[in-house]
Design a protein around this motif. Structure first.
Motif, PDB file in Angstrom:
ATOM      1  N   HIS A   1       1.794   6.739  -1.898  1.00  0.00           N
ATOM      2  CA  HIS A   1       2.675   5.582  -2.067  1.00  0.00           C
ATOM      3  C   HIS A   1       3.334   5.779  -3.426  1.00  0.00           C
ATOM      4  O   HIS A   1       2.718   6.362  -4.318  1.00  0.00           O
ATOM      5  N   PRO A   2       4.587   5.328  -3.576  1.00  0.00           N
ATOM      6  CA  PRO A   2       5.228   5.517  -4.883  1.00  0.00           C
ATOM      7  C   PRO A   2       4.363   5.020  -6.054  1.00  0.00           C
ATOM      8  O   PRO A   2       4.454   5.537  -7.159  1.00  0.00           O
ATOM      9  N   LEU A   3       3.503   4.044  -5.803  1.00  0.00           N
ATOM     10  CA  LEU A   3       2.677   3.506  -6.885  1.00  0.00           C
ATOM     11  C   LEU A   3       1.345   4.220  -7.072  1.00  0.00           C
ATOM     12  O   LEU A   3       0.671   4.008  -8.088  1.00  0.00           O
ATOM     13  N   ALA A   4       0.915   5.009  -6.101  1.00  0.00           N
ATOM     14  CA  ALA A   4      -0.411   5.635  -6.239  1.00  0.00           C
ATOM     15  C   ALA A   4      -0.602   6.775  -5.239  1.00  0.00           C
ATOM     16  O   ALA A   4      -0.171   6.685  -4.090  1.00  0.00           O
TER      17      ALA A   4
ATOM     18  N   MET B   1      -2.896   6.898  -1.330  1.00  0.00           N
ATOM     19  CA  MET B   1      -3.292   5.517  -1.075  1.00  0.00           C
ATOM     20  C   MET B   1      -3.216   5.165   0.407  1.00  0.00           C
ATOM     21  O   MET B   1      -3.846   4.227   0.862  1.00  0.00           O
ATOM     22  N   ILE B   2      -2.425   5.934   1.162  1.00  0.00           N
ATOM     23  CA  ILE B   2      -2.210   5.652   2.578  1.00  0.00           C
ATOM     24  C   ILE B   2      -2.787   6.810   3.385  1.00  0.00           C
ATOM     25  O   ILE B   2      -2.295   7.937   3.290  1.00  0.00           O
TER      26      ILE B   2
END
Lengths: 366, 366
Positions: free
Chosen positions: B149-152, B155-156
């Motif tokens: 995910h762009p933030l981490a 994460m998915i």
């Protein structure tokens, strides 16, 4: 409050059904071991949120939970990878961890979307369903979660069983009549495939079901869920038996597609499909009375059993073409054998199906 | 060809390791029951494709398979939801069905991406891994698949075990020396956590490993995979024990993040992290010789064991902050007890970790 257990080994879970039980969601979450140290996420849509979001949030915070919420636009368009990524963003910003849970508050779209988030956030976290439609009694059993790809519905998904389902029939009061009937189509389908008595019970209690009488609804939802749970327990990952749940769905899905996923509600489309399946059964040599009986049950629930004149037979046939065997002139069909009994027939002639679709456009003649 | 079996009950699978075995992928796919009636998808990247894509495709078509391919840009940026959707589009256009398989031909990025496609296409299809890096010996055991995910990062994702892994060491010949060392960092890590003899074997065979001598590599990969498989068998979904695989990764991930995921290769970052963990062990009262022994092993494999002077201690500390216990001044750390043995320590003082990071910037003093 009634409790129905879906038996799936270590993935077994309860469905709580009752009237006015929404406020127990916090307590039940504690009981199910959902950690108060981890943030929780409620996913809902903009039609459901004004009615129940504050109530669910409060029930959770009253038990010590911290909660983040994400409201999506209501409707099928929210089952996209884009909305999925937005919900993921909320989950990450809200610092959800592996001990967090995702709560789906809404109908089938919210359940599918939030369930796929739960299945894949940090490789899977706890999932809780709080259905607010009758139709969701079907989707809340089985663990199927998914989003749509622009080229095909439900193509991206997983099997992810909820930790529990909380079904408060009071939330159904705000459903429009068409949505009520649409949900009842899946309910009577469960009778048609496996439980003759329940199918007739649905017909005989149609007025109370349509009028949302709580005790009647609770019994109907419990029995509908129980039948589906029984099938899913025997075939969690859709290896074979589970296909019987698709009674009316081959034609039904085609009707939904041809109608642009908006003209027909899911239950309406499968009602027409179930009428078609019963008609097909007669053509394939099964009891000729099946069609009249089936149509009678569906009509009692205010469901359509014919195709509008402007729907083109070839459009329906084209929409069924993705079936692998179609090209060979044969199709797999769930064919009623009697009320409460079906079989999976693998070599139904495509031409017989075409005749059925043509006749679905005619007058009902029982 | 050597065969190693990863024991995971009904999800058990074999890892085939050998030299010049790529051409057997078609035959092995038949043996594993992958249907020739369904289209197969090969996912690879633009660095690997020119070397091996035609060969794998041909080996499959020679056995009667029809194949579609999807080549992504090499590098971490391909582990995005956008590229994931593009691969899904190829799968749908290629008419993959539930009996199809997704083949990952490449390193960790391709494996993670293609694995997540396999985990979620039509709610899960067969997954086959054909690793082309040493590092992938680690990621091809364990079933962890993910996109970023762009933030981490990661994460998915999901847990989705492959049906088989085919490891042809001939594909490693084109790896740049830094990539070779980076892969060997995970190999020696498996020795450091659970197998003293293997750790020393890696050191003593460093020259042959760095020189990619087939028999030596095959033994090293087999033993590395076997150790990881043993841990994963006991803790498939990362409930506890599996955390020991993260030796060196807490500091290592922080180093990767501070370096902007490009300056340090994964194995380089965790090598520095493992040196730090051994140093921490000494500070926490464990055998003082652990640090020198560990550093000696890593240096034999041409791996870095110190932080460049321009890396800021506070940046590394900040990058570790997502750890839940960090705020309370404590961290969870995998601490070496001896060569071949580690423990999970849940209350390591953050200040001790800071001291370690500071000292990692100094000269190696063994």
């Amino acid at each position: 409050m009634r409790t129905l257990r879906v038996e799936l080994g270590e993935r077994s879970y309860p469905i709580y059904i009752g009237s006015g039980i929404m406020d127990s969601i916090g307590e039940l979450s504690r009981k199910h071991g959902i950690s108060v140290k981890s943030p929780q996420l409620i996913v809902t849509d903009d039609k459901v949120a004004p009615y129940y979001l504050a109530q669910v949030e409060q029930a959770l915070t009253a038990e010590g939970y911290s909660v983040v919420t994400h409201t999506v636009p209501s409707g099928e368009s929210s089952k996209s990878l884009q909305v999925y990524e937005e919900v993921m963003t909320t989950a990450i910003r809200g610092k959800l961890d592996r001990s967090s849970a995702v709560f789906a508050l809404g109908g089938g779209v919210v359940g599918d979307l939030a369930g796929f988030v739960a299945a894949t956030y940090m490789r899977g976290v706890t999932f809780v369903q709080i259905p607010t439609t009758i139709l969701a009694h079907d989707s809340s059993v089985g663990g199927k979660v998914a989003v749509n790809h622009p080229l095909a519905k439900n193509m991206i998904g997983a099997f992810h069983q909820p930790a529990m389902v909380l079904y408060d029939v009071d939330t159904l009061k705000s459903l429009p009549p068409r949505e009520v009937s649409s949900g009842l189509a899946e309910m009577v389908k469960h009778g048609l495939i496996l439980d003759r008595d329940f199918a007739y019970w649905c017909r005989d209690h149609a007025e109370e079901l349509l009028g949302l009488v709580p005790e009647t609804l609770i019994y109907g939802l419990e029995r509908g869920c129980a039948i589906k749970a029984d099938v899913v327990s025997k075939d969690e990952r859709e290896g074979g038996l589970r296909a019987i749940l698709n009674l009316g769905h081959t034609i039904g899905h085609a009707i939904e597609a041809v109608g642009g996923y908006g003209r027909f509600l899911h239950g309406e489309a499968i009602a027409i499909g179930m009428a078609g399946s019963a008609m097909l059964a007669g053509m394939l040599g099964r009891d000729q009375s099946l069609y009249a009986e089936t149509v009678g049950m569906l009509q009692a629930l205010n469901l359509p059993v014919t195709l509008p004149a402007d729907i083109m037979v070839e459009d329906i046939m084209d929409a069924m073409q993705h079936d692998k065997k179609f090209a060979e002139g044969r199709m797999v069909f769930i064919v009623p054998e009697a009320i409460g009994s079906v079989s999976i027939v693998k070599d139904v002639p495509v031409d017989a199906v075409r005749t059925v679709v043509e006749q679905l456009k005619g007058e009902v003649n029982t």
